[in-house]
Design an enzyme around this catalytic site. Structure first.
Site, PDB file in Angstrom:
ATOM      1  N   THR A   9       5.264 -30.283   2.400  1.00  0.00           N
ATOM      2  CA  THR A   9       4.488 -29.941   1.203  1.00  0.00           C
ATOM      3  C   THR A   9       3.343 -29.014   1.573  1.00  0.00           C
ATOM      4  O   THR A   9       2.829 -29.085   2.688  1.00  0.00           O
ATOM      5  CB  THR A   9       3.930 -31.202   0.511  1.00  0.00           C
ATOM      6  OG1 THR A   9       3.111 -30.792  -0.589  1.00  0.00           O
ATOM      7  CG2 THR A   9       3.086 -32.059   1.437  1.00  0.00           C
ATOM      8  N   ASN A  11       0.858 -28.806  -0.835  1.00  0.00           N
ATOM      9  CA  ASN A  11      -0.177 -29.291  -1.751  1.00  0.00           C
ATOM     10  C   ASN A  11      -1.183 -30.153  -0.960  1.00  0.00           C
ATOM     11  O   ASN A  11      -0.822 -31.216  -0.453  1.00  0.00           O
ATOM     12  CB  ASN A  11       0.505 -30.102  -2.862  1.00  0.00           C
ATOM     13  CG  ASN A  11      -0.472 -30.643  -3.875  1.00  0.00           C
ATOM     14  OD1 ASN A  11      -1.530 -31.133  -3.518  1.00  0.00           O
ATOM     15  ND2 ASN A  11      -0.100 -30.576  -5.137  1.00  0.00           N
ATOM     16  N   PRO A  12      -2.456 -29.696  -0.850  1.00  0.00           N
ATOM     17  CA  PRO A  12      -3.433 -30.429  -0.031  1.00  0.00           C
ATOM     18  C   PRO A  12      -3.662 -31.866  -0.514  1.00  0.00           C
ATOM     19  O   PRO A  12      -3.890 -32.766   0.303  1.00  0.00           O
ATOM     20  CB  PRO A  12      -4.729 -29.619  -0.185  1.00  0.00           C
ATOM     21  CG  PRO A  12      -4.349 -28.328  -0.818  1.00  0.00           C
ATOM     22  CD  PRO A  12      -3.029 -28.509  -1.500  1.00  0.00           C
ATOM     23  N   GLY A  13      -3.568 -32.080  -1.834  1.00  0.00           N
ATOM     24  CA  GLY A  13      -3.740 -33.443  -2.374  1.00  0.00           C
ATOM     25  C   GLY A  13      -2.645 -34.360  -1.879  1.00  0.00           C
ATOM     26  O   GLY A  13      -2.889 -35.508  -1.482  1.00  0.00           O
ATOM     27  N   LYS A  14      -1.422 -33.850  -1.867  1.00  0.00           N
ATOM     28  CA  LYS A  14      -0.293 -34.667  -1.381  1.00  0.00           C
ATOM     29  C   LYS A  14      -0.396 -34.885   0.130  1.00  0.00           C
ATOM     30  O   LYS A  14      -0.125 -35.983   0.616  1.00  0.00           O
ATOM     31  CB  LYS A  14       1.024 -33.943  -1.664  1.00  0.00           C
ATOM     32  CG  LYS A  14       1.464 -33.941  -3.099  1.00  0.00           C
ATOM     33  CD  LYS A  14       2.900 -33.419  -3.102  1.00  0.00           C
ATOM     34  CE  LYS A  14       3.397 -33.036  -4.450  1.00  0.00           C
ATOM     35  NZ  LYS A  14       4.738 -32.433  -4.373  1.00  0.00           N
ATOM     36  N   ASP A  71       8.506 -34.783  -4.451  1.00  0.00           N
ATOM     37  CA  ASP A  71       8.478 -34.030  -5.701  1.00  0.00           C
ATOM     38  C   ASP A  71       8.027 -35.002  -6.765  1.00  0.00           C
ATOM     39  O   ASP A  71       8.511 -36.135  -6.844  1.00  0.00           O
ATOM     40  CB  ASP A  71       9.832 -33.415  -6.055  1.00  0.00           C
ATOM     41  CG  ASP A  71       9.642 -32.288  -7.057  1.00  0.00           C
ATOM     42  OD1 ASP A  71       9.042 -31.259  -6.686  1.00  0.00           O
ATOM     43  OD2 ASP A  71      10.067 -32.429  -8.224  1.00  0.00           O
ATOM     44  N   ASP A 155      -4.956 -36.175 -12.336  1.00  0.00           N
ATOM     45  CA  ASP A 155      -5.605 -37.486 -12.183  1.00  0.00           C
ATOM     46  C   ASP A 155      -6.760 -37.745 -13.168  1.00  0.00           C
ATOM     47  O   ASP A 155      -6.865 -38.843 -13.710  1.00  0.00           O
ATOM     48  CB  ASP A 155      -6.085 -37.699 -10.737  1.00  0.00           C
ATOM     49  CG  ASP A 155      -4.942 -38.095  -9.817  1.00  0.00           C
ATOM     50  OD1 ASP A 155      -3.894 -38.540 -10.321  1.00  0.00           O
ATOM     51  OD2 ASP A 155      -5.098 -37.964  -8.590  1.00  0.00           O
ATOM     52  N   LYS A 175      -6.006 -45.891  -5.680  1.00  0.00           N
ATOM     53  CA  LYS A 175      -4.898 -45.107  -6.261  1.00  0.00           C
ATOM     54  C   LYS A 175      -3.584 -45.381  -5.514  1.00  0.00           C
ATOM     55  O   LYS A 175      -2.557 -45.659  -6.125  1.00  0.00           O
ATOM     56  CB  LYS A 175      -5.224 -43.603  -6.248  1.00  0.00           C
ATOM     57  CG  LYS A 175      -4.117 -42.774  -6.855  1.00  0.00           C
ATOM     58  CD  LYS A 175      -4.370 -41.270  -6.837  1.00  0.00           C
ATOM     59  CE  LYS A 175      -3.076 -40.537  -7.216  1.00  0.00           C
ATOM     60  NZ  LYS A 175      -3.156 -39.083  -7.059  1.00  0.00           N
ATOM     61  N   ARG A 181       3.282 -42.418  -5.998  1.00  0.00           N
ATOM     62  CA  ARG A 181       3.476 -41.981  -4.605  1.00  0.00           C
ATOM     63  C   ARG A 181       3.365 -43.156  -3.637  1.00  0.00           C
ATOM     64  O   ARG A 181       4.155 -43.275  -2.699  1.00  0.00           O
ATOM     65  CB  ARG A 181       2.431 -40.904  -4.277  1.00  0.00           C
ATOM     66  CG  ARG A 181       2.547 -40.301  -2.887  1.00  0.00           C
ATOM     67  CD  ARG A 181       1.764 -38.999  -2.775  1.00  0.00           C
ATOM     68  NE  ARG A 181       2.291 -38.011  -3.700  1.00  0.00           N
ATOM     69  CZ  ARG A 181       1.688 -37.666  -4.845  1.00  0.00           C
ATOM     70  NH1 ARG A 181       0.535 -38.198  -5.194  1.00  0.00           N
ATOM     71  NH2 ARG A 181       2.253 -36.798  -5.658  1.00  0.00           N
TER      72      ARG A 181
HETATM   73  P1  ITT Z   1       4.814 -28.979  -2.976  1.00  0.00           P
HETATM   74  O1  ITT Z   1       6.046 -28.568  -3.720  1.00  0.00           O
HETATM   75  O2  ITT Z   1       4.417 -28.022  -1.876  1.00  0.00           O
HETATM   76  O3  ITT Z   1       4.899 -30.394  -2.473  1.00  0.00           O
HETATM   77  P2  ITT Z   1       3.556 -28.878  -5.595  1.00  0.00           P
HETATM   78  O4  ITT Z   1       2.148 -29.074  -6.081  1.00  0.00           O
HETATM   79  O5  ITT Z   1       4.257 -27.623  -6.046  1.00  0.00           O
HETATM   80  O6  ITT Z   1       3.547 -28.962  -3.989  1.00  0.00           O
HETATM   81  P3  ITT Z   1       5.399 -30.474  -7.158  1.00  0.00           P
HETATM   82  O7  ITT Z   1       6.324 -29.367  -7.455  1.00  0.00           O
HETATM   83  O8  ITT Z   1       5.969 -31.821  -6.794  1.00  0.00           O
HETATM   84  O9  ITT Z   1       4.399 -30.127  -5.962  1.00  0.00           O
HETATM   85  O10 ITT Z   1       4.420 -30.624  -8.400  1.00  0.00           O
HETATM   86  C1  ITT Z   1       3.802 -31.809  -8.673  1.00  0.00           C
HETATM   87  C2  ITT Z   1       2.659 -31.570  -9.631  1.00  0.00           C
HETATM   88  O11 ITT Z   1       2.519 -32.758 -10.429  1.00  0.00           O
HETATM   89  C3  ITT Z   1       1.345 -31.399  -8.878  1.00  0.00           C
HETATM   90  O12 ITT Z   1       1.042 -30.057  -8.649  1.00  0.00           O
HETATM   91  C4  ITT Z   1       0.356 -32.101  -9.803  1.00  0.00           C
HETATM   92  O13 ITT Z   1      -0.073 -31.207 -10.770  1.00  0.00           O
HETATM   93  C5  ITT Z   1       1.201 -33.179 -10.472  1.00  0.00           C
HETATM   94  N1  ITT Z   1       1.057 -34.458  -9.755  1.00  0.00           N
HETATM   95  C6  ITT Z   1       1.947 -35.057  -8.922  1.00  0.00           C
HETATM   96  N2  ITT Z   1       1.439 -36.176  -8.403  1.00  0.00           N
HETATM   97  C7  ITT Z   1       0.204 -36.284  -8.895  1.00  0.00           C
HETATM   98  C8  ITT Z   1      -0.823 -37.218  -8.707  1.00  0.00           C
HETATM   99  O14 ITT Z   1      -0.698 -38.241  -7.869  1.00  0.00           O
HETATM  100  N3  ITT Z   1      -1.962 -37.030  -9.368  1.00  0.00           N
HETATM  101  C9  ITT Z   1      -2.133 -35.987 -10.193  1.00  0.00           C
HETATM  102  N4  ITT Z   1      -1.219 -35.039 -10.416  1.00  0.00           N
HETATM  103  C10 ITT Z   1      -0.052 -35.186  -9.768  1.00  0.00           C
END
Ligand code: ITT
Length: 198
Positions: A9, A11-14, A71, A155, A175, A181
């Site tokens: 991933t 995404n820094p949050g993930k 995802d 969130d 959380k 997740r």
């Molecule tokens: P990667 O594909 O690189 O992992 P991404 O942000 O594109 O990153 P996704 O396609 O899975 O990932 O999109 C998930 C989106 O759903 C993410 O960008 C958030 O906006 C939202 N999301 C997922 N989990 C969340 C959470 O725990 N809290 C808030 N928003 C969340």
């Protein structure tokens, strides 16, 4: 566990949440950035599980290491389950997290049916072709205004009735204990343990 996994991933949050949860479960991870890998995977799947596996396989192929992908997205009843798999792209390329949740609040204005859930699919791809998957969801409602600075993405507008707070108002530990997740990763860790014993 003596195996190192790549977190597939950007995404820094993930990365933060998955790193913490998997670390507590004794699973060693590195980020694609640590390995100097940048693979932009097109998310062409129609389900969270399909997209998670596309990402895990792509990063596994380019790193040669087992890869774990997430995802996830927000599914809103009044929006027929949207934005769902399009959560990261809601409103188009130009929006950031704040822009996307503001757009969501705008599209929910006057809407009394506020039920929603977050969904998360975890996929793991191994260099030998083996695959593991797990999923988790959490039910809540769409708040009328953003609250809290914690977490990421949607969130601040995802209200969780049992704690009477938005996910943005929870600590990382609070959380993870109840989130889509957190649930998916716990199930994944149990499956991984069984797999590695074989
Ligand atoms: P990667 O594909 O690189 O992992 P991404 O942000 O594109 O990153 P996704 O396609 O899975 O990932 O999109 C998930 C989106 O759903 C993410 O960008 C958030 O906006 C939202 N999301 C997922 N989990 C969340 C959470 O725990 N809290 C808030 N928003 C969340």
């Amino acid at each position: 566990m003596d195996v190192t996994f790549v977190l597939a991933t950007h995404n820094p949050g993930k990365i933060r949440e998955m790193g913490e949860i998997l670390g507590e479960l004794g699973i060693k991870v590195v980020s694609p950035k640590d390995l100097g890998i940048t693979v932009d995977v097109e998310e062409t799947g129609t389900t969270f599980a399909e997209n998670a596996m596309l990402k895990a396989k792509a990063i596994c192929a380019s790193s040669g290491l087992p890869a774990i992908a997430d995802d996830s997205g927000l599914c809103v009843d009044a929006l027929n389950g949207g934005p769902g798999v399009y959560s990261a792209r809601y409103g188009g390329e130009g929006l950031d997290d704040v822009g996307r949740y503001r757009l969501l609040l705008e599209n929910m204005r006057g809407q009394t049916t506020r039920a929603a859930h977050f969904a998360c699919a975890i996929a793991c791809a191994f260099p030998n072709g083996d695959e593991l998957t797990a999923e988790g969801t959490v039910e809540g409602t769409i708040a009328f205004a953003p609250m809290g600075e914690g977490g990421f993405g949607y969130d601040p507008v995802f209200f969780y009735p049992p704690l009477a707070k938005t996910f943005g108002q929870l600590t990382a530990q609070e959380k993870s204990a109840i989130s889509h997740r957190g649930k998916a990763l716990k199930e994944f860790a149990a499956r991984l343990e069984t797999y590695l014993k074989k």
